[in-house]
Design a protein around this motif. Structure first.
Motif, mmCIF file in Angstrom:
data_model
loop_
_atom_site.group_PDB
_atom_site.id
_atom_site.type_symbol
_atom_site.label_atom_id
_atom_site.label_comp_id
_atom_site.label_asym_id
_atom_site.label_seq_id
_atom_site.Cartn_x
_atom_site.Cartn_y
_atom_site.Cartn_z
ATOM 1 N N GLU A 85 0.823 -1.215 0.000
ATOM 2 C CA GLU A 85 0.000 0.000 0.000
ATOM 3 C C GLU A 85 0.855 1.262 0.000
ATOM 4 O O GLU A 85 0.625 2.194 -0.775
ATOM 5 N N ASN A 86 1.859 1.290 0.864
ATOM 6 C CA ASN A 86 2.698 2.479 0.973
ATOM 7 C C ASN A 86 3.573 2.678 -0.257
ATOM 8 O O ASN A 86 3.804 3.813 -0.700
ATOM 9 N N THR A 87 4.066 1.581 -0.822
ATOM 10 C CA THR A 87 4.885 1.667 -2.036
ATOM 11 C C THR A 87 4.076 2.216 -3.202
ATOM 12 O O THR A 87 4.523 3.116 -3.922
ATOM 13 N N LEU A 88 2.879 1.684 -3.388
ATOM 14 C CA LEU A 88 2.031 2.142 -4.488
ATOM 15 C C LEU A 88 1.662 3.608 -4.325
ATOM 16 O O LEU A 88 1.568 4.352 -5.315
ATOM 17 N N LEU A 89 1.464 4.046 -3.091
ATOM 18 C CA LEU A 89 1.152 5.444 -2.822
ATOM 19 C C LEU A 89 2.253 6.353 -3.368
ATOM 20 O O LEU A 89 1.972 7.394 -3.983
ATOM 21 N N CYS A 90 3.506 5.946 -3.161
ATOM 22 C CA CYS A 90 4.634 6.743 -3.637
ATOM 23 C C CYS A 90 4.809 6.633 -5.149
ATOM 24 O O CYS A 90 5.018 7.642 -5.835
ATOM 25 N N LEU A 91 4.736 5.418 -5.662
ATOM 26 C CA LEU A 91 4.959 5.203 -7.097
ATOM 27 C C LEU A 91 3.952 5.973 -7.942
ATOM 28 O O LEU A 91 4.298 6.497 -9.010
ATOM 29 N N GLN A 92 2.718 6.038 -7.464
ATOM 30 C CA GLN A 92 1.679 6.751 -8.217
ATOM 31 C C GLN A 92 1.990 8.237 -8.334
ATOM 32 O O GLN A 92 1.507 8.916 -9.239
ATOM 33 N N GLY A 94 5.104 9.242 -8.722
ATOM 34 C CA GLY A 94 6.382 9.328 -9.423
ATOM 35 C C GLY A 94 7.582 9.422 -8.512
ATOM 36 O O GLY A 94 8.659 9.866 -8.923
ATOM 37 N N ILE A 95 7.423 8.986 -7.256
ATOM 38 C CA ILE A 95 8.504 9.062 -6.268
ATOM 39 C C ILE A 95 9.212 7.717 -6.182
ATOM 40 O O ILE A 95 8.571 6.679 -6.017
ATOM 41 N N ALA A 96 10.536 7.738 -6.283
ATOM 42 C CA ALA A 96 11.337 6.524 -6.170
ATOM 43 C C ALA A 96 11.180 5.916 -4.782
ATOM 44 O O ALA A 96 11.058 6.638 -3.785
ATOM 45 N N VAL A 97 11.198 4.573 -4.718
ATOM 46 C CA VAL A 97 10.925 3.871 -3.460
ATOM 47 C C VAL A 97 12.014 2.855 -3.142
ATOM 48 O O VAL A 97 12.355 2.012 -3.974
ATOM 49 N N LEU A 98 12.536 2.960 -1.924
ATOM 50 C CA LEU A 98 13.367 1.926 -1.318
ATOM 51 C C LEU A 98 12.529 1.332 -0.195
ATOM 52 O O LEU A 98 12.316 1.978 0.837
ATOM 53 N N CYS A 99 12.004 0.127 -0.414
ATOM 54 C CA CYS A 99 11.067 -0.482 0.531
ATOM 55 C C CYS A 99 11.751 -1.555 1.352
ATOM 56 O O CYS A 99 12.379 -2.466 0.807
ATOM 57 N N GLU A 100 11.592 -1.465 2.660
ATOM 58 C CA GLU A 100 12.222 -2.416 3.576
ATOM 59 C C GLU A 100 11.780 -3.844 3.257
ATOM 60 O O GLU A 100 10.687 -4.084 2.764
ATOM 61 N N LYS A 101 12.674 -4.790 3.557
ATOM 62 C CA LYS A 101 12.348 -6.205 3.359
ATOM 63 C C LYS A 101 11.431 -6.682 4.486
ATOM 64 O O LYS A 101 11.439 -6.095 5.571
ATOM 65 N N PRO A 102 10.622 -7.725 4.265
ATOM 66 C CA PRO A 102 10.318 -8.304 2.961
ATOM 67 C C PRO A 102 9.571 -7.282 2.109
ATOM 68 O O PRO A 102 8.804 -6.477 2.635
ATOM 69 N N PHE A 103 9.778 -7.355 0.801
ATOM 70 C CA PHE A 103 9.194 -6.386 -0.121
ATOM 71 C C PHE A 103 7.691 -6.220 0.142
ATOM 72 O O PHE A 103 7.160 -5.117 0.122
ATOM 73 N N ALA A 104 7.011 -7.337 0.367
ATOM 74 C CA ALA A 104 5.576 -7.326 0.674
ATOM 75 C C ALA A 104 5.225 -8.659 1.312
ATOM 76 O O ALA A 104 6.106 -9.459 1.633
ATOM 77 N N MET A 105 3.939 -8.923 1.483
ATOM 78 C CA MET A 105 3.494 -10.111 2.203
ATOM 79 C C MET A 105 3.545 -11.382 1.358
ATOM 80 O O MET A 105 3.655 -12.482 1.877
ATOM 81 N N ASN A 106 3.438 -11.228 0.038
ATOM 82 C CA ASN A 106 3.424 -12.399 -0.833
ATOM 83 C C ASN A 106 3.781 -11.970 -2.258
ATOM 84 O O ASN A 106 3.921 -10.782 -2.553
ATOM 85 N N ALA A 107 3.890 -12.970 -3.138
ATOM 86 C CA ALA A 107 4.321 -12.700 -4.515
ATOM 87 C C ALA A 107 3.306 -11.865 -5.286
ATOM 88 O O ALA A 107 3.685 -11.062 -6.148
#
Length: 327
Positions: A85-92, A94-107
């Motif tokens: 959710e937070n990654t998509l908020l930034c990407l939408q 146009g903001i570059a994202v460095l997201c902490e591991k694990p990238f997300a909950m599942n594939a």
């Protein structure tokens, strides 16, 4: 994507817990960037964090931070369940994202994040900081050069003992708590980054009363005869080492292999321990790498690639399925 070639990269941080503090400390040591904005659901927490690390803006919502046109990159340090959710908020935006591991909950979530990043042509990277640490890069080169012959077996463990607290993020199943996603990802990372995807696996796990996994043991088998013995546990302290057994010697990353650490080279009776003299918490290396990608207009890391992130989450998903762990 915004051009970063002629000025400092202005970072934002979403989620201001323990790891965000360590990241912010290291960000201050990296040239060519600054901590510009931070966001928490608590204005007081955001203000205190901003004052501590000299950030210009302190926001009481993640939405407000991504609306700030001065933010070039965001580090996401929220609980696992919020990463997508937070990654998509930034990407939408146009903001570059460095997201902490694990990238997300599942594939499924990871693939959606990568798809949006590719569609928007925005830089996205999973913050697997160990990959960028000098001692780990050294080990990878030694293994690639087969300094001690072929790699035959990998052993990696990560365990510590702490009292169960149902209020803690670490134990909350709904937030991806438990040993596997939080710390088991590191031993799995070691296996994938040195031996690749396994051809077969065996797993066993123990669980807390709330259903979160308390420990997980895994054996990865490879067609070439190599094996990886991996373990994560929240029930006991373990050596937290990564050991690479090769034909003519052994390479051992000493305690807390995932952090800045030393490496011992063992060749018969001869032993040599190398210290890599890291002066930061260790996050500075992935920050510098990410900054350079952004300056060059890259949308994907050549080290922590999308393919590797997919392999990592797919492996975690398979382990979860094998042990019957569902979020």
């Amino acid at each position: 994507m915004k051009s970063q070639s002629d000025r400092n990269i202005r970072w934002g941080i979403i989620g201001l817990g323990n790891i965000a503090n360590k990241f912010a400390q290291d960000l201050l040591t990296v040239d060519g960037c600054e901590l510009y904005a931070v966001a928490s659901r608590s204005q007081e927490k955001a203000t205190d964090f901003a004052q501590q690390y000299q950030a210009t803006q302190a926001y009481s919502s993640y939405e407000a931070l991504v609306q700030d046109p001065n933010v070039d990159a965001v580090y996401i340090a929220t609980p696992h369940s919020l990463h997508q959710e937070n990654t998509l908020l930034c990407l939408q935006q146009g903001i570059a994202v460095l997201c902490e591991k694990p990238f997300a909950m599942n594939a499924v979530e990871v693939n959606s994040m990568i798809s949006v990043a590719e569609e928007k042509k925005v830089l996205l990277m999973e913050a697997m900081w160990t990959y960028f640490l000098p001692h780990y890069q050294f080990v990878l080169k030694e293994l690639a050069n087969q300094t001690y012959g072929k790699l035959l077996k990998v052993e990696a463990d990560f365990g510590f003992s702490c009292e169960f607290d149902e209020r803690s993020r670490l134990f909350k199943k709904s937030l991806g708590g438990g040993s596997l996603l939080d710390i088991g990802i590191y031993p799995i990372f070691v296996a994938l980054s040195t031996l690749g995807l396994p051809d077969s696996t065996t797993e066993k796990a123990t669980f807390f009363d709330n259903g979160a996994d308390s420990s997980c043991s895994m054996v990865f088998n490879y067609k070439n005869g190599a094996t990886a013995l991996l373990k994560s546990t929240l029930l006991a302290s373990t050596p937290c080492e990564a050991i690479f057994h090769c034909e003519r010697g052994t390479i051992k990353i000493n305690r807390e292999f995932h952090c800045p650490s030393s490496v011992t080279l063992i060749n018969g009776a001869d032993q040599q321990t190398l210290d890599f003299n890291c002066t930061s918490n260790g996050y500075s290396y992935e920050i510098a790498h990410f900054n350079e990608l952004l300056r060059q207009g890259k949308t994907e890391s050549d080290i922590m690639t999308f393919e590797f992130s997919r392999d990592l989450i797919n492996t975690l998903d398979k382990v979860r399925e094998a042990i019957g762990l569902q979020y």
